[in-house]
Every structure is written in C-alpha cells, then in structure tokens.
Design an enzyme around this catalytic site. Sequence first.
Site, PDB file in Angstrom:
ATOM      1  N   HIS A 175      -2.794  -1.109  -3.183  1.00 41.97           N
ATOM      2  CA  HIS A 175      -3.893  -0.162  -2.971  1.00 41.97           C
ATOM      3  C   HIS A 175      -3.660   1.052  -3.867  1.00 41.97           C
ATOM      4  O   HIS A 175      -2.718   1.824  -3.647  1.00 41.97           O
ATOM      5  CB  HIS A 175      -3.949   0.280  -1.504  1.00 41.97           C
ATOM      6  CG  HIS A 175      -4.248  -0.837  -0.554  1.00 41.97           C
ATOM      7  ND1 HIS A 175      -4.026  -0.740   0.803  1.00 41.97           N
ATOM      8  CD2 HIS A 175      -4.765  -2.070  -0.753  1.00 41.97           C
ATOM      9  CE1 HIS A 175      -4.392  -1.861   1.401  1.00 41.97           C
ATOM     10  NE2 HIS A 175      -4.839  -2.686   0.478  1.00 41.97           N
ATOM     11  N   SER A 234       0.844  -1.198   0.000  1.00 41.93           N
ATOM     12  CA  SER A 234       0.000   0.000   0.000  1.00 41.93           C
ATOM     13  C   SER A 234       0.878   1.246   0.000  1.00 41.93           C
ATOM     14  O   SER A 234       1.652   1.459  -0.929  1.00 41.93           O
ATOM     15  CB  SER A 234      -0.951  -0.029   1.207  1.00 41.93           C
ATOM     16  OG  SER A 234      -1.841   1.070   1.177  1.00 41.93           O
TER      17      SER A 234
END
Length: 400
Positions: A248, A221
């Site tokens: 992400h 992420s």
Amino acid sequence: MIKVLVVDDSTFMRNSLTRMLTSDPEIEVVGQAGDGIEALEKIKELNPDLISLDLEMPRMGGLEMLEKMMRDTPKPVLVISSLTYEGAEATLKALELGALDYMPKYVEGTTVFAIAQKELTEKVKALVKSPSTRLFLAKLRMKAVKSSVVAVRTPSAASAETAAASSVGSAAAAQANAANAKLSSLSIKAVPGQGQATYVRPNEPLPTGRPNRDIVAISVSTGGPPAVQKVLTALPENFPACILIAQHMPAAFTGAFAKRLDSLCKITVKEAKNGDPIIPGIAYVCPGAQHISITIKGALPQIKVSPEPTTEIYKPCANILNQSVSIMGNKVVGLTMTGMGADGCEGSKALKAKGGYLIAQSEDTCVVYGMPRAVVEAKIFNDIVDLDDISDALIRALYK
C-alpha cells in the site's frame, strides 16, 4: 492519552494536523515546532509519545533532526511527506533512519488531509501501541546508553576528567543494565499460533536446484518499506522464484521504492508493467493506484497491471493479488507482512484452498499486526515467522 508533537515549517499544516489529531479523544497535541532545532528542544521539554515530522524545513531539516533524535532520544515518528519523487526518496531515507511510517501531503487543492483524518489518527494510535515499536525503541535507547559508556571510557588527559568520566561511566553502565532489563520485560509472550513465531531456522543448509514453487506473493502495508527491504536484501542472486509485491503506497512512491530496492538487492527489483513475464530472480513492485495480478497468456503466466477494479479501497489490493495467484496454487508462496487492516486475507483463503503455502510475519516484529493477524486468526497459515527469518523461510517454503 497519546501525546503528539507536530513538526512542520508551515503554520497552516501544523494547525491542520493539530485539528485532525485532536478530533480523536485519545490523542493530545502537546506542542508544535517549525524546524528540527526547535523540535529537538520541544522533545526534551514535552516528552511526546510520537512526533509527526515534515522533512523539508529551514535551519534543520527532518532527516538531520531524525538522525540526531534516534541517536539521543528515540521516539516513534510518523513522516508527513510530499507526493513527489524527491519526497518519496526522502521518505524512504527517513524510514531507514527509524521513522515507523508516513502519510502523504496532498499537493492539489487547499484541503490537506481532508479525506485522511481517520487514517491519520488510526496510524498514530497503532504506532504508539504496537509491541514492536516498544521493542524497537528499547533497543535504540539501550544502544544510546551503551554508546555513552564507550565514550566515557576514552582515556582522559587530566586525572580530574578521568575521575569524572569514571563516575559518569558507572551511572551509564547502570542505565545500560536498566535498559537491558526493560528490554527483557518488553518481550511479548504470545500464545503459540496467535502471533508468536512458529518457525525455527533449521541448522540444515538451504535447499538448491529447481523448486516446487516459483512464485512469491507479498502483501504488506504500514511499516512495509523497511521490512520488505530487509527480506529482499537477504535473498541470493540466484533466488529461484518470481516475487510480486502489493505494498500500500502512493503512485509517486512506488517507482522510487523499486529503484532503491534494486540498488540494494542481489536480485533485480523493478516497478511492474502490464505484460511483464514471470521470471525467477525478479521482484515486481506494483505501481501505486494500480493492482497487480497474474493472467495466463497462452500456456504461460504473465503480470497484469490495471486500475480495475476502481471500487477497491486499497490500490494496490493484496486480495486481488492473492486471488489471482491462486490459479497456480501449489506453485505459490503467499507472504503477509506488517500492515493495518485485513487486506489480503480473503485472497489468502483462496490461495490456501488451491495448495498455496502461507507465511505470516510474527506479531513481535510487525510495526502494526493487522494483516498478518487476520491470516493467523483465520487459521490458514503454515508458518508464523520473525522478520529476521523470513528470507530463510521463503527459500525453504519454495521446496515444500
């Protein structure tokens, strides 16, 4: 108190960001700037802890300003990016230049960041407080000082200039020594098994031939794009496994991310499509707003790309990826990299229980040590690995 400089050519955006940032008692907006030239002046004047940076601005755009700032006065940067393909390309370039992370602008409606205020303030605090941020900036500052030493050692035409250069050079050399000392002091001494790398690169050659494991699942992420790029660009063309990446990232960004990686890597990198085959030497980036997983079609596994379940906070969701590859447990290496939160940990537990080999990125090399921390604290990791060693550790793990 964390001091932030907001840089954007839109008065509305500057004021919106200021309101959102100052809603957190730990954050103070010390100034605003409407373009890169003004921002560079304000950085020298205000010495902020972090800059929120728009990329499309008059006079001097964000990329040019970022390049100058990282060369002269490095600071943590959070890019505020438009949700377009062009915006994605520029954002990825900014991350290569040294920006730590990004937040997308919403291009529909009138409420910018209306649902992202909490994420914005949490990112700002995490980026400023991260040990790896301090190490990264210390290295850049030391590089800048060393560059100035080299510059003043250039022979001068006049003896007076030579004497002046010698004086400046001595001062710069002293700064370089101080920077070296500071860099050493910033080294974070973690307790073994609690974030510090346990993996030491062996002297033996890398194994070859058919591996025992042939699937790599990457969960990542905040701070992910440059970290993933570093790992994938170090892999050989004949890398003997298929890689699935749950990063992400907004939908507008993943195609540009995959295309950029493909242009830089020896292996093939593409944005995943439903039904894609599991083939060694190919890395699949999950499209934004979708989930990536493995399903069995007949006797063979293939990739599933789907928006379901829609209830997940993260899309792509690392837990869904890791849970799905657990059906092939002892054929899988799970890699958890830099990122906020704990997404991927529950799926990693299932993967570990089925014989998966788990690698967590070390704390010192994460932009944000959240996702790997969850894996480490759950005591389900096999190795904790520094970013520079992950490609080596991945290849060796395939043969374990």
